[in-house]
Design a protein around this motif. Structure first.
Motif, mmCIF file in Angstrom:
data_model
loop_
_atom_site.group_PDB
_atom_site.id
_atom_site.type_symbol
_atom_site.label_atom_id
_atom_site.label_comp_id
_atom_site.label_asym_id
_atom_site.label_seq_id
_atom_site.Cartn_x
_atom_site.Cartn_y
_atom_site.Cartn_z
ATOM 1 N N ARG A 29 -41.610 87.881 18.910
ATOM 2 C CA ARG A 29 -42.450 87.248 17.879
ATOM 3 C C ARG A 29 -42.895 85.883 18.384
ATOM 4 O O ARG A 29 -42.091 85.075 18.833
ATOM 5 N N ASN A 89 -45.350 82.648 17.047
ATOM 6 C CA ASN A 89 -45.986 82.216 15.809
ATOM 7 C C ASN A 89 -46.131 80.704 15.777
ATOM 8 O O ASN A 89 -45.534 79.992 16.575
ATOM 9 N N THR A 113 -45.188 86.384 6.268
ATOM 10 C CA THR A 113 -44.381 87.556 5.904
ATOM 11 C C THR A 113 -43.604 87.327 4.616
ATOM 12 O O THR A 113 -42.977 88.242 4.103
ATOM 13 N N HIS A 141 -40.080 91.742 6.196
ATOM 14 C CA HIS A 141 -39.874 91.144 7.515
ATOM 15 C C HIS A 141 -38.571 91.648 8.132
ATOM 16 O O HIS A 141 -38.536 92.033 9.302
ATOM 17 N N ALA A 162 -42.996 93.042 12.618
ATOM 18 C CA ALA A 162 -43.106 91.576 12.581
ATOM 19 C C ALA A 162 -43.299 90.976 13.974
ATOM 20 O O ALA A 162 -43.419 89.764 14.105
ATOM 21 N N LYS A 196 -49.518 85.671 16.218
ATOM 22 C CA LYS A 196 -50.354 85.363 15.055
ATOM 23 C C LYS A 196 -51.835 85.221 15.416
ATOM 24 O O LYS A 196 -52.706 85.456 14.594
ATOM 25 N N TRP A 218 -48.476 91.332 9.430
ATOM 26 C CA TRP A 218 -47.436 90.433 8.928
ATOM 27 C C TRP A 218 -47.658 90.120 7.461
ATOM 28 O O TRP A 218 -46.707 90.063 6.671
#
Length: 180
Positions: free
Chosen positions: A69, A71, A94, A119, A126, A130, A139
């Protein structure tokens, strides 16, 4: 418009401590949680957090169920004790809530993460970045799973293994990047 009319929104009446620039701005933290795999064997969950600006963080997760992930989030910072303790809080698209306390002197991160049901149970969904529209939309859909009270709350402490200034391998965000 009154605070909270356009949600999600953030409000803090605590002035950003003047030590912010020296203590935390542009600080890049790499930290490991001592955890266990599904068979109970010890493993490390590695996280990476860059305190990008006075209202943004950028992070990547390299170990554990959320590995993969990448972000960035709008965040609030509160100084607990200058030169020693800072709290960093954010809300994810999320529906997950994160509160982290950065202990400069002890080189620890103490976190409380309240994962939304979507999530936590949809950990694979997830993953991603982004900046990719399809990841962000997926998400956002995870926030619709379950109820506000159906959360997995994870409270952990991690050991900071590296601290430096600058982006490292993380990608900075621009003014046009979506926040939520």
């Amino acid at each position: 418009m009154a605070p909270g009319d356009n949600l999600p929104d953030f409000l803090t009446n605590t002035t950003l401590d003047p030590t912010f620039d020296a203590d935390i701005l542009d600080t890049h933290l790499i930290y490991d949680y001592d955890a266990q795999d599904s068979d109970g064997n010890p493993e490390k969950w590695r996280y990476e957090l860059w305190c990008f600006s006075s209202n943004r963080v950028i992070y990547a997760i390299h170990g554990g169920p959320m590995a993969g992930r990448i972000n960035y989030q709008r965040a609030t910072y509160q100084c607990i004790r200058p030169g020693e303790l800072w709290q960093i809080n954010w809300l994810e698209e999320t529906g997950t809530l994160v509160s982290a306390v950065y202990d400069i002197k002890e080189r620890k991160m103490t976190t409380m993460i309240a994962f939304s049901e979507g999530h936590w149970k949809g950990a694979k969904e997830a993953l991603g970045d982004k900046r990719k529209k399809e990841d962000l939309e997926r998400w956002r859909g995870l926030a619709e799973v379950g109820r506000q009270t159906s959360r997995f709350v994870l409270s952990e402490q991690a050991h900071i293994v590296e601290t430096f200034k600058g982006k490292g391998a993380l990608v900075p965000i621009g003014e046009g990047d979506p926040l939520f």
